[in-house]
Design a protein around this motif. Structure first.
Motif, PDB file in Angstrom:
ATOM      1  N   THR A 427       0.839  -1.192   0.000  1.00  0.00           N
ATOM      2  CA  THR A 427       0.000   0.000   0.000  1.00  0.00           C
ATOM      3  C   THR A 427       0.876   1.245   0.000  1.00  0.00           C
ATOM      4  O   THR A 427       2.074   1.182   0.265  1.00  0.00           O
ATOM      5  N   SER A 428       0.259   2.380  -0.269  1.00  0.00           N
ATOM      6  CA  SER A 428       1.004   3.636  -0.344  1.00  0.00           C
ATOM      7  C   SER A 428       1.387   4.164   1.020  1.00  0.00           C
ATOM      8  O   SER A 428       2.261   5.029   1.132  1.00  0.00           O
ATOM      9  N   ALA A 429       0.746   3.661   2.073  1.00  0.00           N
ATOM     10  CA  ALA A 429       1.018   4.155   3.427  1.00  0.00           C
ATOM     11  C   ALA A 429       0.782   3.028   4.424  1.00  0.00           C
ATOM     12  O   ALA A 429      -0.013   2.119   4.163  1.00  0.00           O
ATOM     13  N   PRO A 430       1.465   3.069   5.566  1.00  0.00           N
ATOM     14  CA  PRO A 430       1.203   2.073   6.610  1.00  0.00           C
ATOM     15  C   PRO A 430      -0.067   2.425   7.374  1.00  0.00           C
ATOM     16  O   PRO A 430      -0.711   3.442   7.099  1.00  0.00           O
ATOM     17  N   GLY A 431      -0.421   1.590   8.319  1.00  0.00           N
ATOM     18  CA  GLY A 431      -1.563   1.873   9.175  1.00  0.00           C
ATOM     19  C   GLY A 431      -2.903   1.474   8.604  1.00  0.00           C
ATOM     20  O   GLY A 431      -3.945   1.951   9.064  1.00  0.00           O
ATOM     21  N   VAL A 432      -2.906   0.612   7.585  1.00  0.00           N
ATOM     22  CA  VAL A 432      -4.158   0.156   6.974  1.00  0.00           C
ATOM     23  C   VAL A 432      -4.659  -1.076   7.736  1.00  0.00           C
ATOM     24  O   VAL A 432      -3.913  -2.035   7.919  1.00  0.00           O
ATOM     25  N   ALA A 433      -5.917  -1.056   8.166  1.00  0.00           N
ATOM     26  CA  ALA A 433      -6.524  -2.247   8.758  1.00  0.00           C
ATOM     27  C   ALA A 433      -7.020  -3.117   7.611  1.00  0.00           C
ATOM     28  O   ALA A 433      -7.905  -2.726   6.856  1.00  0.00           O
ATOM     29  N   MET A 434      -6.439  -4.313   7.489  1.00  0.00           N
ATOM     30  CA  MET A 434      -6.672  -5.138   6.304  1.00  0.00           C
ATOM     31  C   MET A 434      -6.716  -6.604   6.697  1.00  0.00           C
ATOM     32  O   MET A 434      -6.033  -7.014   7.632  1.00  0.00           O
ATOM     33  N   ASP A 435      -7.508  -7.410   5.977  1.00  0.00           N
ATOM     34  CA  ASP A 435      -7.533  -8.851   6.202  1.00  0.00           C
ATOM     35  C   ASP A 435      -7.854  -9.560   4.890  1.00  0.00           C
ATOM     36  O   ASP A 435      -8.206  -8.924   3.897  1.00  0.00           O
ATOM     37  N   ILE A 436      -7.712 -10.879   4.905  1.00  0.00           N
ATOM     38  CA  ILE A 436      -8.019 -11.701   3.733  1.00  0.00           C
ATOM     39  C   ILE A 436      -9.261 -12.523   4.032  1.00  0.00           C
ATOM     40  O   ILE A 436      -9.370 -13.145   5.097  1.00  0.00           O
ATOM     41  N   ARG A 437     -10.204 -12.563   3.081  1.00  0.00           N
ATOM     42  CA  ARG A 437     -11.448 -13.304   3.250  1.00  0.00           C
ATOM     43  C   ARG A 437     -11.647 -14.243   2.055  1.00  0.00           C
ATOM     44  O   ARG A 437     -11.065 -14.043   0.986  1.00  0.00           O
ATOM     45  N   THR A 438     -12.497 -15.228   2.245  1.00  0.00           N
ATOM     46  CA  THR A 438     -12.767 -16.180   1.169  1.00  0.00           C
ATOM     47  C   THR A 438     -14.243 -16.555   1.149  1.00  0.00           C
ATOM     48  O   THR A 438     -14.929 -16.494   2.187  1.00  0.00           O
ATOM     49  N   GLY A 439     -14.723 -16.929  -0.045  1.00  0.00           N
ATOM     50  CA  GLY A 439     -16.115 -17.324  -0.201  1.00  0.00           C
ATOM     51  C   GLY A 439     -16.260 -18.333  -1.320  1.00  0.00           C
ATOM     52  O   GLY A 439     -15.284 -18.732  -1.963  1.00  0.00           O
ATOM     53  N   ALA A 440     -17.511 -18.731  -1.578  1.00  0.00           N
ATOM     54  CA  ALA A 440     -17.770 -19.811  -2.526  1.00  0.00           C
ATOM     55  C   ALA A 440     -17.858 -19.338  -3.963  1.00  0.00           C
ATOM     56  O   ALA A 440     -17.609 -20.116  -4.890  1.00  0.00           O
ATOM     57  N   ASN A 441     -18.244 -18.065  -4.199  1.00  0.00           N
ATOM     58  CA  ASN A 441     -18.430 -17.619  -5.572  1.00  0.00           C
ATOM     59  C   ASN A 441     -18.424 -16.097  -5.635  1.00  0.00           C
ATOM     60  O   ASN A 441     -18.335 -15.410  -4.610  1.00  0.00           O
ATOM     61  N   ASP A 442     -18.556 -15.584  -6.863  1.00  0.00           N
ATOM     62  CA  ASP A 442     -18.718 -14.155  -7.093  1.00  0.00           C
ATOM     63  C   ASP A 442     -20.168 -13.928  -7.508  1.00  0.00           C
ATOM     64  O   ASP A 442     -20.582 -14.314  -8.613  1.00  0.00           O
ATOM     65  N   PRO A 443     -21.003 -13.340  -6.652  1.00  0.00           N
ATOM     66  CA  PRO A 443     -22.426 -13.174  -6.963  1.00  0.00           C
ATOM     67  C   PRO A 443     -22.704 -12.112  -8.013  1.00  0.00           C
ATOM     68  O   PRO A 443     -23.871 -11.889  -8.355  1.00  0.00           O
ATOM     69  N   GLY A 444     -21.685 -11.458  -8.529  1.00  0.00           N
ATOM     70  CA  GLY A 444     -21.906 -10.483  -9.596  1.00  0.00           C
ATOM     71  C   GLY A 444     -21.286  -9.136  -9.315  1.00  0.00           C
ATOM     72  O   GLY A 444     -21.240  -8.684  -8.164  1.00  0.00           O
ATOM     73  N   ASN A 445     -20.820  -8.483 -10.385  1.00  0.00           N
ATOM     74  CA  ASN A 445     -20.166  -7.184 -10.267  1.00  0.00           C
ATOM     75  C   ASN A 445     -21.201  -6.070 -10.222  1.00  0.00           C
ATOM     76  O   ASN A 445     -21.327  -5.258 -11.137  1.00  0.00           O
ATOM     77  N   THR A 446     -21.963  -6.073  -9.135  1.00  0.00           N
ATOM     78  CA  THR A 446     -22.988  -5.059  -8.899  1.00  0.00           C
ATOM     79  C   THR A 446     -22.898  -4.617  -7.453  1.00  0.00           C
ATOM     80  O   THR A 446     -22.232  -5.254  -6.628  1.00  0.00           O
ATOM     81  N   SER A 447     -23.572  -3.533  -7.119  1.00  0.00           N
ATOM     82  CA  SER A 447     -23.569  -3.057  -5.742  1.00  0.00           C
ATOM     83  C   SER A 447     -24.159  -4.104  -4.807  1.00  0.00           C
ATOM     84  O   SER A 447     -23.651  -4.352  -3.714  1.00  0.00           O
ATOM     85  N   ALA A 448     -25.253  -4.772  -5.263  1.00  0.00           N
ATOM     86  CA  ALA A 448     -25.867  -5.811  -4.446  1.00  0.00           C
ATOM     87  C   ALA A 448     -24.935  -7.012  -4.309  1.00  0.00           C
ATOM     88  O   ALA A 448     -24.842  -7.626  -3.246  1.00  0.00           O
TER      89      ALA A 448
END
Length: 517
Positions: A427-448
């Motif tokens: 990242t461009s700066a330190p201090g970012v709260a970040m984690d890695i997550r996983t799921g079964a699929n991509d439900p679609g490139n939409t807001s929902a």
């Protein structure tokens, strides 16, 4: 022009500003010796600061007047008397302290220059080398004060004077019962913080209050590296450790030796090494909890690596036995063989981790409801192996996205299930709260669809699983017996923007995934 008498107020100053009756005038001579030439300003406690002339020694002086004198001025006068006993090139010399009843005044060295407060306000935050040199001068002066058993009690950007000849001097000792040697040393952290950021880490009120530090949702001050670019990690840690009351402070002599070492390093902070605070005969540095945790984690990693190589060595030695012995060891043993099979079932390959070739089509931005989704085309810049490009979040008023959303991130579709080793994020700066997550699929490139991802994807590892090297994070969060196809690099808290325009944002410049199959 000098700015003296600026700093925090003591209990004796709470009565208010200078009273107007009996006000001094230009040309007036005090104590038949000190002629007033020019009213410079009023300090933060309301005392008048004048430029004057010692008519006997024919030298310029600064005169600080307080109305009334008497008992209410006793603390100011005593502090001046105490300060006059310490002679040091980084301390303003005190010449006289006089109580006339209706008024009291202190006569001291006149410094052609200005206070650090005005200097930084005009020039902006200082470069790390200049900030280090100023802090070095101040703590060197404090070492001389503390050696006499006294406390300064008023280390502040308003009492730190930058002379026209380059000298840095500390003025206006004003200790009261609440001050201590520790508070003096911690104030040096404040000087470093202000010099590097142009902001003061302690909230102030009043007309002369300094700009407050940028703060997170809990009120904690952002680190200098979160406020601006170019601050070495080592100097950032030193500054925040001095401000952190949970970290023991060094003695002034130890801190001045450390700052002298940095001052002589000519900005080569990366090679400066660990803190070298020497307390008595001990060479152990004062370390923050974060540094201790990182050290312990490193030892654990080393131990695990040694264990893996040990197991492999034993396994390889078993393979080198004679064919007869090998067949005897692998012959079915009834129930025991069944247990062995169950123990190995599902175990993933243990090959050397290799970088997965990520492409533009394998990544996209996840921005749940209330997100503008205007930056969706920037996902490709997180996997182009260039630190010059990246995905930059929008600017938010609060580090936690202002309660607009839980966070946002980058979704990765590996195309097929893989055994993974780790994910690495820059990242461009330190201090970012970040984690890695996983799921079964991509439900679609939409807001929902993005909202569903944030709600259903499971976080891997604990909050402190990711190892950090400032702007680089490594997440070894994967189960070797499992496979993963969909990953979410999720940001839940932002650092302060480093462009000087306020708010909170960050740029993700690179994402790498390492697999073992």
């Amino acid at each position: 022009m000098t700015q003296v008498g600026e700093g925090h107020e003591t209990a004796a100053d709470e009565a208010g500003p200078v009273m107007t009756f009996g006000a001094p005038t230009v040309g007036e001579i005090l104590a038949e010796r000190y002629q007033l030439e020019e009213h410079v300003n009023n300090d933060s406690a309301g005392r008048q600061v004048w430029r004057g002339i010692d008519v006997i020694l024919r030298r310029p002086v600064a005169v600080v007047l307080r109305y009334p004198g008497g008992e209410s001025a006793a603390e100011m006068l005593q502090a001046a008397v105490d300060a006059s006993r310490v002679i040091h090139p980084n301390l303003v010399g005190v010449y006289d302290a006089i109580d006339e009843g209706t008024r009291a005044y202190v006569v001291r060295e006149w410094v052609d220059g200005e206070a650090l407060r005005e200097f930084v306000s005009r020039e902006g935050p200082l470069d790390p080398a200049r900030a280090t040199a100023i802090a070095h001068s101040i703590v060197d002066a404090l070492a001389a004060v503390h050696a006499t058993g006294m406390v300064h009690g008023n280390v502040h950007p308003g009492t730190t004077l930058i002379a026209d000849d380059g000298r840095v001097v500390l003025a206006d000792a004003r200790a009261d019962s609440a001050d201590s040697i520790e508070s003096d040393i911690r104030a040096v952290g404040g000087i470093l913080y202000f010099s590097l950021t142009g902001r003061w880490p302690h909230a102030e009120v009043g007309a002369s209050a300094l700009p407050d530090a940028l703060r997170d949702g809990d009120g904690a001050a952002s680190t200098p590296r979160q406020v601006r670019a170019g601050v070495p990690a080592y100097l950032d840690d030193l500054t925040m450790d001095l401000l952190n009351k949970d970290v023991a402070v060094p003695e002034a002599e130890a801190l001045t030796a450390e700052l002298a070492r940095l001052d002589a390093a000519d900005e080569e902070y990366d090679d400066a090494g660990p803190l070298r605070f020497t307390q008595g005969n001990s060479a152990e540095p004062a370390r923050s909890t974060r540094q201790i945790v990182v050290g312990v984690a490193a030892l654990v990693v080393i131990a695990l690596i040694g264990l893996v190589f040990g197991i492999r060595a034993i396994s390889n030695s078993g393979k080198e036995q004679s064919p007869g012995a090998s067949q005897a060891n692998t012959a079915p043993q009834g129930g025991n063989q069944g247990n062995a099979d169950q123990g190995n079932a599902g175990a993933g390959p243990q090959g050397t981790p290799k970088k997965v070739a990520l492409t533009e089509s394998m990544v996209r931005i996840v921005d749940p409801p209330n997100g503008g989704r205007g930056d969706s085309g920037e996902a490709k810049f997180t996997v182009d192996d260039s630190k010059e490009t990246g995905w930059e979040t929008q600017r938010f008023n609060q580090s936690d996205f202002g309660n607009l959303k839980d966070g946002m991130g980058v979704l990765i579709n590996l195309g097929s299930p893989r055994h993974l080793s780790d994910v690495r994020v820059e990242t461009s700066a330190p201090g970012v709260a970040m984690d890695i997550r996983t799921g079964a699929n991509d439900p679609g490139n939409t807001s929902a669809g993005d909202d569903q991802i944030v709600k259903t994807y499971k976080k891997l590892g604990d909050d402190d699983t990711g190892r950090s090297d400032g702007t680089k994070r490594i997440f070894p969060v994967f189960d070797a017996t499992q496979t993963y196809q969909y990953l979410l690099v999720f940001i839940s808290d932002l650092p302060a923007a480093d462009d000087g325009e306020g708010g909170y944002k960050v740029e993700v410049t690179n994402i790498e995934v390492y697999a073992t199959d």
